[in-house]
Design a protein around this motif. Structure first.
Motif, PDB file in Angstrom:
ATOM      1  N   PRO A  60       0.963  -1.221   0.106  1.00  0.00           N
ATOM      2  CA  PRO A  60      -0.053   0.079   0.073  1.00  0.00           C
ATOM      3  C   PRO A  60       0.755   1.464  -0.001  1.00  0.00           C
ATOM      4  N   LYS A  61       2.238   1.175  -0.094  1.00  0.00           N
ATOM      5  CA  LYS A  61       2.961   2.188  -0.224  1.00  0.00           C
ATOM      6  C   LYS A  61       2.522   3.438  -1.310  1.00  0.00           C
ATOM      7  N   LYS A  62       2.857   4.627  -1.182  1.00  0.00           N
ATOM      8  CA  LYS A  62       2.374   5.819  -1.971  1.00  0.00           C
ATOM      9  C   LYS A  62       3.644   6.489  -2.600  1.00  0.00           C
ATOM     10  N   ALA A  89      -3.803   6.699  -9.553  1.00  0.00           N
ATOM     11  CA  ALA A  89      -3.581   7.695  -8.924  1.00  0.00           C
ATOM     12  C   ALA A  89      -3.807   8.177  -7.515  1.00  0.00           C
ATOM     13  N   SER A  90      -4.595   7.466  -6.851  1.00  0.00           N
ATOM     14  CA  SER A  90      -5.082   7.780  -5.498  1.00  0.00           C
ATOM     15  C   SER A  90      -3.813   7.281  -4.670  1.00  0.00           C
ATOM     16  N   ARG A  91      -2.918   6.676  -4.990  1.00  0.00           N
ATOM     17  CA  ARG A  91      -1.592   6.380  -4.410  1.00  0.00           C
ATOM     18  C   ARG A  91      -0.661   7.454  -4.673  1.00  0.00           C
ATOM     19  N   ILE A 159       6.019   8.473   8.160  1.00  0.00           N
ATOM     20  CA  ILE A 159       6.345   8.846   6.848  1.00  0.00           C
ATOM     21  C   ILE A 159       7.204   8.087   5.782  1.00  0.00           C
ATOM     22  N   ARG A 160       8.300   7.499   6.519  1.00  0.00           N
ATOM     23  CA  ARG A 160       9.220   6.567   5.458  1.00  0.00           C
ATOM     24  C   ARG A 160       8.379   5.333   5.210  1.00  0.00           C
ATOM     25  N   GLN A 161       7.273   4.917   6.016  1.00  0.00           N
ATOM     26  CA  GLN A 161       6.853   3.571   5.838  1.00  0.00           C
ATOM     27  C   GLN A 161       5.460   3.979   4.722  1.00  0.00           C
ATOM     28  N   VAL A 166       9.649   9.750  -3.510  1.00  0.00           N
ATOM     29  CA  VAL A 166       9.516  11.125  -3.345  1.00  0.00           C
ATOM     30  C   VAL A 166       9.969  11.814  -4.691  1.00  0.00           C
ATOM     31  N   PHE A 167       8.849  12.778  -5.364  1.00  0.00           N
ATOM     32  CA  PHE A 167       9.295  13.562  -6.359  1.00  0.00           C
ATOM     33  C   PHE A 167       9.370  14.922  -6.065  1.00  0.00           C
TER      34      PHE A 167
END
Length: 557
Positions: A60-62, A89-91, A159-161, A166-167
């Protein structure tokens, strides 16, 4: 989901080798520099498509995207939706730095203690009178988020989980505090960071943007440096002009000759006796572009280094005399990119328009972002009922008081139905109720001004985002935009004063906005406008900046 080996860029786009490598990177952090028009934002959207569709970003990561402006953040989010669909895109979380910091504060507020402690219902104001548990300033957001990450291992781990990637868009403008926040959150982890920007466009030095930010990032995150060279925006003559400026800014980044071949594009450098002659000539020129060439007004931009109302006052008068629609960005104060303003305009478009599917989709995405199907379905039904009821009421109102007479009353009913909480969720800036009220009232005022020019409300709403008007804006505001034809007024020493390194970068931003045609002007005399505090009546050309154009100029005046 698809396998990595069968993935290809969405929509059949062809990426240059370094862009393709960046889109498909699975292990390392990336530091990607690219010139204007090279497709930096599109590369990020394609990378998101790759990570999500191939499960390289495992559920489930984003993915977290951080931009510097609300409109840039929204633009990237929309591109990702278009590339890989709404569900994936919801992720993809796309925020500004301040919005990201506020989310950290809201989730881990209890970490803040002592003089920094905040109440659960704290508000954001432009200025606070003194120490307060219930009020903070906008500039406090990033420092408070830094404090939380410094103190709480749980906050850092959460946050890391959450994010595998990251962009960082327009990374050249990252400030020291923002960079500190990034390092606390992600340095030394397996999170892949992709920083994208153009060091030649660094025009945020006044806001504390770090010098050598890409070098710092490469060292701190062991990032692979890559450069995208191809410019998809500008024609060859304009590319050659840009290349001359690049030669002064960063000789190592000069574009190879094979990318500059061709005679397409136009560059002009024009000298005028005074600002009146300049304004009349340019207004006639723009009028000809629109009427003879059928060039849409929105494809024309007039750029000034600073002080639009002082430098472009005669031009705006001349455009008005010719009934040419224009937008003074200085007066607009970016109201059209405010989420609350967009919400109101989209609602009115759905209420008074015939078929407005794009407005309806935007409306639903803002009201119920990433909600489950049941919540979305109920929200659609509620909104549909309100619009149907109000459409009946508009018929009666139009008969009694005239067309579009009660449009603002319908907006007020709509805002009341969707609730204050929904509006506040649109932007962390709206935690300040005064700011939210200001945006709503500014939106009302701007629509009223448009109705004076165009009494038909649906047509006036089409002009809200100025897709029917010439844009008049500062070089700084033009960053990230592109136009068929660009006029840069007052290429003169008296406006490009101060730090010439920063001025040169800003000038590069301006000239690289043009796709096909660029006009540079300077005048000998500019009369002192009313309200001007510092003003030189006698002007002198900025010969260095004009000199970059000489090899590409088709006509001097």
């Amino acid at each position: 989901m698809i396998t990595i080996d069968v993935w290809h860029p969405a929509d059949g786009l062809i990426l240059e080798p370094n862009a393709m490598r960046a889109a498909k990177e699975q292990v390392h952090c990336l530091a990607l520099t690219a010139g204007p028009g090279a497709g930096k934002t599109e590369m990020l959207a394609q990378r998101a498509d790759f990570l999500l569709r191939t499960s390289t970003c495992r559920y489930p990561k984003k993915i977290l995207a951080i931009s510097f402006k609300v409109d840039a953040s929204s633009n990237l989010k929309e591109r990702v939706k278009h590339r890989c669909g709404f569900e994936l895109a919801s992720r993809f979380d796309s925020y500004t730095f301040h919005a990201f910091a506020k989310r950290i504060i809201d989730r881990f507020r209890s970490v803040l203690t002592g003089e920094y402690a905040l109440d659960i219902g704290y508000k954001i104001a432009d200025r606070k009178p003194g120490p307060s548990r219930s009020l903070i300033e906008f500039s406090d957001l990033v420092p408070l988020a830094i404090q939380i990450l410094q103190k709480s291992k749980m906050a850092r781990n959460a946050i890391r989980q959450t994010y595998s990637d990251v962009f960082l868009d327009e990374f050249q403008d990252c400030t020291n505090l923002q960079y500190e926040l990034l390092k606390l959150a992600f340095q030394g982890t397996n999170t892949r960071l992709t920083a994208v920007g153009d060091t030649k466009q660094k025009i945020m030095g006044w806001a504390g943007a770090l010098d050598g930010i890409f070098q710092n990032f490469i060292a701190d995150f062991e990032a692979i440096p890559l450069n995208m060279y191809r410019n998809f925006r500008s024609k060859p003559r304009l590319l050659r002009l840009q290349n001359e400026i690049i030669r002064a800014l960063d000789p190592a980044s000069v574009m190879p000759d094979e990318q500059l071949v061709g005679d397409e594009g136009e560059v002009f450098a024009w000298h005028f006796k005074d600002s009146f002659n300049e304004a009349e000539y340019l207004a006639d020129l723009i009028d000809g572009w629109i009427k003879t060439e059928q060039l849409p007004p929105a494809e024309i931009a007039v750029l000034v280094s600073k002080q639009i109302d002082l430098y472009a006052d005669h031009l705006m008068t001349a455009l008005d005399a010719r009934s040419i629609p224009f937008r003074n960005e200085q007066q607009m104060q970016d109201i059209t990119v405010e989420p609350a303003a967009r919400l109101i305009v989209d609602y009115l478009s759905c209420l008074y328009g015939q078929r407005e599917p794009k407005a309806w989709i935007r409306l639903m995405n803002q009201l119920v972002p990433f909600a489950d199907e049941d919540i979305q379905s109920n929200a659609r039904k509620d909104l549909d009922r309100l619009i149907k009821q109000q459409r009946k009421e508009t018929v009666i109102a139009d008969l009694v008081a005239g067309p579009f007479s009660d449009w603002w009353e319908f907006v007020r009913a709509f805002l009341k139905q969707i609730s204050l909480e929904t509006l506040v969720a649109l932007s962390p800036d709206y935690e300040s109720r005064d700011r939210l009220k200001e945006i709503i009232q500014s939106t009302k005022k701007h629509i009223e001004e448009l109705l004076k020019l165009e009494p038909d409300l649906p047509k006036a709403l089409e002009r809200f985002s100025d897709d029917q008007a010439v844009r008049i804006l500062t070089i700084h505001k033009s960053k990230g935009l592109e136009f068929d034809s660009v006029i840069i007024m007052a290429v003169e020493n008296e406006i490009f004063f101060g730090n010439q390194a920063e001025n040169r970068c800003a000038y590069f931003v301006g000239v690289s906005r043009a796709k096909k045609r660029l006009i540079l002007t300077h005048a000998d005399h500019r009369e002192r406008p009313t309200g001007a505090k510092r003003w030189d009546v006698i002007r002198s050309p900025q010969n260095e900046y004009l000199g970059y154009a000489i090899p590409s100029v088709k006509q001097q005046r």
